[in-house]
Each structure stands twice: as structure tokens, then as C-alpha cells.
Design an enzyme around this catalytic site. Structure first.
Site, PDB file in Angstrom:
ATOM      1  N   CYS A   1       0.290  -1.663  -0.380  1.00 40.08           N
ATOM      2  CA  CYS A   1       0.003  -0.066  -0.139  1.00 40.08           C
ATOM      3  C   CYS A   1       1.048   1.236  -0.134  1.00 40.08           C
ATOM      4  CB  CYS A   1      -1.029  -0.457   1.481  1.00 40.08           C
ATOM      5  SG  CYS A   1      -0.359  -0.283   2.746  1.00 40.08           S
TER       6      CYS A   1
ATOM      7  N   ARG B   1      -2.246  -1.423   5.190  1.00 40.77           N
ATOM      8  CA  ARG B   1      -3.433  -1.886   4.729  1.00 40.77           C
ATOM      9  C   ARG B   1      -3.036  -2.629   4.006  1.00 40.77           C
ATOM     10  NH1 ARG B   1      -4.867   3.499   1.093  1.00 40.77           N
ATOM     11  NH2 ARG B   1      -3.238   3.615   1.092  1.00 40.77           N
TER      12      ARG B   1
END
Length: 280
Positions: A238, A243
Site C-alpha cells: 500500500c 493496509r
């Protein structure tokens, strides 16, 4: 939850409520919004401040094995403790912590499915009391870098059909329309776009509206439709790896993929490297 490859890694609100007084269970809250814990948290939970507790203060890296041991010892955790992680925003940072704790070999890790939102929706109480625990002598394992990817490992295999890169950022970040997430300019990069060949499967598409994980069938379809299959070496990324850790959790813990690594250097590194190849 029996449909998942490792259903034991998920617990629900009732399980947590039933184990609040269990000395063999330690709750850890890991939030994107670090102020939430002080506003109120599940009784007995300790606070993991991602920006302070697990960061190397000098190099861009995590705390080392000794630092990890010191942190868990301070929280009264032993090698046999059942650790339950939870947080805000679909357990975004809780799954990041899960990945890091796996890196150092803790065996019994769980996620409160739905995180803070699930606890609140069930009408369960919060407290502002900060618990203290008798210090232990936690012993971590050497870092398992088999679940962590580095930039050179990606450079060497660009174009390899056996490697599947998963960009879990928003479509706008992936396309290059956005250089960084709104409100996160400090985690930006010099260039926008994505690593060549990467497929865009935004991390949040793995969650239902209530913040719990989608079914195994839904998750499997989400990844396999983009060619992310169990026979490949998979690397998620990410902007700083948080994430991407959520998607790593889905692939390894819920779907049972065997070869998945999280590239925590992610776009803040790749997008600033001299002569790094980028697609838009």
C-alpha cells in the site's frame, strides 16, 4: 466462521466479553486514531501506539527482537498468552499488528471480528481505566522475514508470471490520480502510480459494511478474479504496509494462501526510488 482456513484467529464480541477476566488473555487496542483508546477502550486492554511503540526511532524499520520482547513483557504477556487485537476502521491497524506479532513468532493471535465498531454495536461498555500488569520475561523468535518483502526482491521478479503483486490502495492512488491519501502527506512519495503488473484490490473491499470480514467464498472470488491464486507467490503493498497487512491477513489466515508477503516499504519507498519503474 468455520468456512475460513483458520477460523480460530477470529473471535466475536461474546467471546471477548466472556474472557475479560481470563488471565491467559490479553487485549491490545491498535487504532489508526490513537486518541480513541483514551476516550474509552475495552476493559483490560492495553494501547499499542503504532507511531511510538513499534517503530525504530532512527532507521525506517520496526523495533528489533529485543525491543519487541521488552514491549510484550511490559504488558504482562507470556509466550503462552492468547493475544486479541482490535481497533478502529475495520481493524486496519489491528491486522498490521497481527502481521508484526507473527513476524516475531507469537503463536496464539486473534482478531476481534468487527473491532471497536462491533463492541459498540453490541452495547458493551468501555472504560478509561488504564490497566497495569506484572512484568514478564517474554521471549520472541528471530524475525520471520519469510512474511516480509523488500524492494530488491520485487525488482528481481518484475514480469515473472509466478509473482502476483496486489496493490491494496484506493483506485485513485493506484491510477496515479492521487500522490498520497488525503490527510497523510507525510506518507507520500515523489511519484504517483503503481508497481508494474500489480493488480488493484482495495483492502476495504474485504470487509462488510459492519466492519466484519466477508465470507470465504466472497473473498476468494475477489482475489481469484484478478488472478491472485494460491499457486503464486503473492506480495501485498500500500503506502507504508498497514493496509497491505489487512489483505495479507485475509489471504493467509482466512483463505489459507501459503506464500504471501507484505511489502511494508510500499509506495512511500517505491514511488521515491531513483529509476524505479512505475505504471499509471
Amino acid at each position: 466462521m468455520a468456512e475460513y482456513a483458520h477460523p480460530e484467529v477470529l473471535v466475536n464480541v461474546q467471546w471477548v466479553a466472556d474472557n475479560l477476566q481470563n488471565p491467559k488473555v490479553r487485549l491490545i487496542e491498535a487504532d489508526e486514531d490513537v486518541l480513541l483508546y483514551d476516550i474509552g477502550h475495552i476493559p483490560g486492554a492495553v494501547k499499542l501506539d503504532w507511531n511510538v511503540d513499534v517503530q525504530n526511532p532512527l532507521s525506517r524499520d520496526f523495533i528489533d527482537k529485543e525491543g519487541f520482547e521488552k514491549l510484550l513483557s511490559k504488558w504482562g504477556i507470556t509466550n503462552d498468552t492468547t493475544i486479541v487485537l482490535y481497533g478502529d476502521k475495520n481493524n486496519w491497524y489491528a491486522t498490521y499488528a497481527f502481521w508484526l506479532f507473527k513476524l516475531y513468532g507469537h503463536k496464539d493471535l486473534r482478531i476481534l471480528n468487527g473491532g471497536r465498531a462491533a463492541w459498540e454495536a453490541a452495547g458493551q461498555p468501555y472504560t478509561k481505566d488504564v490497566p497495569t500488569y506484572q512484568e514478564t520475561n517474554y521471549q520472541a523468535q528471530p524475525a520471520n522475514e519469510g512474511i516480509r518483502a523488500f524492494r530488491d526482491q520485487i525488482f528481481e521478479r518484475l514480469g515473472d508470471p509466478g509473482l502476483a503483486l496486489v496493490d491494496v490502495r484506493s483506485p485513485q492512488e493506484y491510477s496515479g490520480e492521487l500522490l498520497h491519501m488525503v490527510n497523510y502527506p507525510q506518507e507520500g512519495a515523489q511519484r504517483a502510480g503503481h508497481i508494474p503488473g500489480a493488480k488493484n484490490i482495495p483492502w476495504a473491499t474485504g470487509a462488510r459494511e459492519d466492519g466484519t470480514f466477508k465470507s470465504a467464498d466472497e473473498l476468494r472470488k475477489l482475489y481469484e478474479e484478478k488472478g491472485i491464486t494460491p499457486d503464486k507467490d503473492v506480495i501485498t503493498y500500500c503506502r507504508i504496509g498497514e493496509r497491505a497487512a489487512y489483505s495479507w491477513f485475509i489471504l493467509t489466515q482466512l483463505l489459507g494462501y501459503q506464500n504471501v508477503r507484505n511489502y511494508d516499504g510500499s509506495w512511500t519507498e517505491w514511488g521515491s526510488l531513483v529509476r524505479s519503474p512505475i505504471e499509471r
